[in-house]
Enzyme design. Structure first.
Site, PDB file in Angstrom:
ATOM      1  N   GLU A  66      31.622  25.073  40.983  1.00  0.00           N
ATOM      2  CA  GLU A  66      31.894  25.855  39.773  1.00  0.00           C
ATOM      3  C   GLU A  66      33.315  26.424  39.779  1.00  0.00           C
ATOM      4  OE1 GLU A  66      28.714  28.745  39.419  1.00  0.00           O
ATOM      5  OE2 GLU A  66      27.289  27.203  38.848  1.00  0.00           O
ATOM      6  N   GLU A  90      22.364  22.176  39.628  1.00  0.00           N
ATOM      7  CA  GLU A  90      21.551  23.350  39.959  1.00  0.00           C
ATOM      8  C   GLU A  90      20.724  23.727  38.744  1.00  0.00           C
ATOM      9  OE1 GLU A  90      23.835  26.742  41.242  1.00  0.00           O
ATOM     10  OE2 GLU A  90      25.012  25.593  42.692  1.00  0.00           O
TER      11      GLU A  90
END
Ligand SMILES: *[C@@H]1O[C@H](CO)[C@@H](O)[C@H](O)[C@H]1NC(C)=O
Ligand SMILES: *[C@@H]1O[C@H](CO)[C@@H](O)[C@H](O)[C@H]1NC(C)=O
Ligand SMILES: *[C@@H]1O[C@H](CO)[C@@H](O)[C@H](O)[C@H]1NC(C)=O
Ligand SMILES: *[C@@H]1O[C@H](CO)[C@@H](O)[C@H](O)[C@H]1NC(C)=O
Ligand SMILES: *[C@@H]1O[C@H](CO)[C@@H](O)[C@H](O)[C@H]1NC(C)=O
Ligand SMILES: *[C@@H]1O[C@H](CO)[C@@H](O)[C@H](O)[C@H]1NC(C)=O
Length: 495
Positions: free
Chosen positions: A123, A272
């Site tokens: 991220e 995720e």
């Protein structure tokens, strides 16, 4: 006779090796295996738990040799990771090549680790990082894929960048999936990245969190986070589609953004997705069970999403195990994402087959086997302490060095009284310290007890034994493993 039995032996050995190497994992569910815990389960125990649960894919956040060595020979497909703080270094090709050599090529042998992807960063474009990784991520991605190609692995191993869903959105004036675009401050960069991924044959990897949609906004309709229909569906006038859950809407917002960036067909992997069980009013085992039941049913049916219907979605659940040393900057729930507790015990009924297993009753996960605990004793506030005026100092100290997130508002232990609070904090510290001599004293404010102080809602835990496998080490696995596997194959044939 001799020749015939040799032939038979060779066939059997090949068969055993094939079984050890595993069957193709297409359609299989993945999980994230994070290791930011004060007490890690031994890597071998975790791999066995994965196997016991039929989990065939795992995503790691680095390339720690502990988990990697344990995964060798398991046939489990692996996404290895490069942490954000190494991205800068990877803008140098020589460094990227060394990383691939040490952390990918080294495991590439029969009976080694089946690496499928390299996650370049985690991220990195999260708004909270203030642009720190904007300049380094694409060069790092390019160098890692080039190093994989140069090592002859580029066909089977692809570099990708797991991105938070905050890299795309739809305008406030038209908040529907068909209007999805990459975030305006990174639109050009994202276009370059998706075109690179498209060229190299790598998927786009995205983390999608319905829980955070709910956590982030008070007015968010609760049922829109699950998969059972909703009282307030989103009607997308642009596509004519009605969305009944935020997972589909979020995924399709990305699909629209990809199309606008000229890569509408790019495969998407969900790196995720999950639901935490403590640390917030909506982080409960009941909600997590409901969320996963809906998600897994949907995945098992290969339903896809409205813009990509009837297809298999590759998904990595977040997360496998609770991690009591994660940063709580995003919220107290951050340490409670596991589908199993810190000790490998399942938290709630969960059927990974999404109802395809044929059982009417909800199946349970298989717990970790052979887990070693510290002695069965707790640390609690001393009821006979002469002076308790400094107890809050003790609690603050204990909580600064252990995990007290279960005490917060909306959490499992929030209902304790002041003495219960202190006991909880003292015990968490005592357990993190491996129940060491002197770690349950707090200047006479704390005492040990063999009486379990847990309540129905609040669990006073006993930590697991600190494991050798939890510590960093570098085993000579590449050299020893092929031989070991051959021996194992031969032994299994002979016995
Ligand atoms: C391989 O990965 C490990 C763990 O992430 C890291 O510490 C190490 O620096 C990497 N090796 C190279 C040569 O970059
Ligand atoms: C980003 O900026 C905010 C506000 O200036 C600051 O509080 C935060 O620490 C910064 N984060 C990072 C990772 O630099
Ligand atoms: C990224 O590069 C731009 C242009 O070269 C520069 O202005 C900016 O400061 C850089 N950002 C970081 C975080 O290094
Ligand atoms: C890249 O995208 C184009 C258009 O969507 C597609 O035709 C092409 O096959 C893609 N390339 C790869 C390597 O997937
Ligand atoms: C217990 O601790 C929590 C978290 O620190 C706090 O919110 C709560 O008010 C405390 N309860 C009592 C009775 O002191
Ligand atoms: C507390 O944790 C232990 C260890 O994981 C578990 O066996 C037990 O069921 C938990 N109890 C409650 C009330 O959650």
């Amino acid at each position: 006779m001799a020749a015939a039995s040799y032939h038979w032996l060779a066939v059997m050995a090949a068969l055993v090796v094939a079984l050890v190497a595993g069957l193709p994992a297409a359609g299989a569910l993945g999980v994230n295996w994070g290791t930011m815990a004060t007490h890690r389960l031994p890597s071998g125990t975790v791999v066995r738990m994965l196997q016991d649960n039929g989990i065939r894919k795992v995503k790691l956040f680095d390339a720690d040799p502990g988990p990697m060595d344990a995964l060798a020979g398991s046939g489990i497909e692996v996404m290895v990771g490069i942490p954000n703080n190494m991205l800068d270094m990877m803008t140098d090709y020589g460094t990227a090549r060394d990383w691939v050599h040490e952390n990918v090529s080294r495991y590439n042998f029969d009976g080694g680790v089946t690496i499928k992807y390299v996650a370049v960063g985690n991220e990195p474009f999260l708004s909270a990082f203030n642009g720190t990784f904007l300049n380094v991520t694409l060069p790092a991605l390019q160098n890692i894929q080039r190093a994989l190609d140069d090592a002859g692995l580029g066909e089977s191993i692809k570099a990708t960048v797991p991105l938070n869903a905050d890299v795309y959105n739809s305008p406030v004036s038209n908040p529907v999936p068909s209007a999805g675009r990459f975030r305006s401050d990174i639109a050009d960069l994202m276009t370059e990245i998706v075109q690179f991924l498209n060229q190299s044959g790598a998927p786009f990897t995205v983390n999608i969190y319905p829980f955070l949609s709910l956590y982030g906004s008070d007015g968010f309709p609760l049922d829109y986070a699950f998969f059972d229909g909703t009282s307030s569906p989103v009607v997308d006038a642009g596509s004519g589609i009605t969305y009944t859950n935020v997972f589909d809407a979020n995924f399709d917002t990305l699909v629209s953004a990809l199309a606008a960036a000229g890569a509408g067909g790019l495969p998407v992997v969900v790196g995720e997705v999950g639901w935490p069980t403590d640390g917030d009013t909506h982080a409960t085992a009941a909600y997590a069970q409901k969320f996963y039941a809906g998600l897994l049913r949907k995945l098992a049916a290969n339903a896809g999403t409205p813009l990509r219907p009837s297809q298999y979605i590759e998904v990595y659940l977040f997360s496998l195990i609770d991690e009591d040393a994660k940063s709580v900057a995003p919220g107290n729930f951050e340490r409670h994402w596991g589908i199993v507790r810190y000790d490998g015990q399942p938290k709630y009924p969960m059927d990974l087959s999404g109802g395809q297993g044929g059982n009417a009753a909800p199946a349970a996960l298989v717990a970790a086997r052979g887990v070693q605990y510290l002695p069965r004793q707790w640390c609690v506030a001393n009821p006979n302490a002469p002076d308790t005026s400094r107890i809050s100092d003790g609690v603050a100290y204990a909580c600064s060095l252990s995990d007290c997130t279960a005490l917060g508002y909306g959490s499992s232990c929030n209902g304790l009284d002041a003495a219960g609070n202190a006991s909880y904090a003292f015990n968490m510290y005592f357990q993190v310290q491996n129940q060491a001599e002197g770690s349950c004293d707090f200047q006479g404010l704390a005492v040990t007890t063999a009486q379990n102080p847990s309540t129905d809602a609040c669990n006073f835990t006993i930590q697991i034994e600190p494991s050798a496998a939890g510590r960093r080490r570098r085993a000579p696995v590449a050299a020893a493993l092929p031989l070991l596997l051959v021996l194992r194959a031969v032994l299994q044939v002979v016995l």
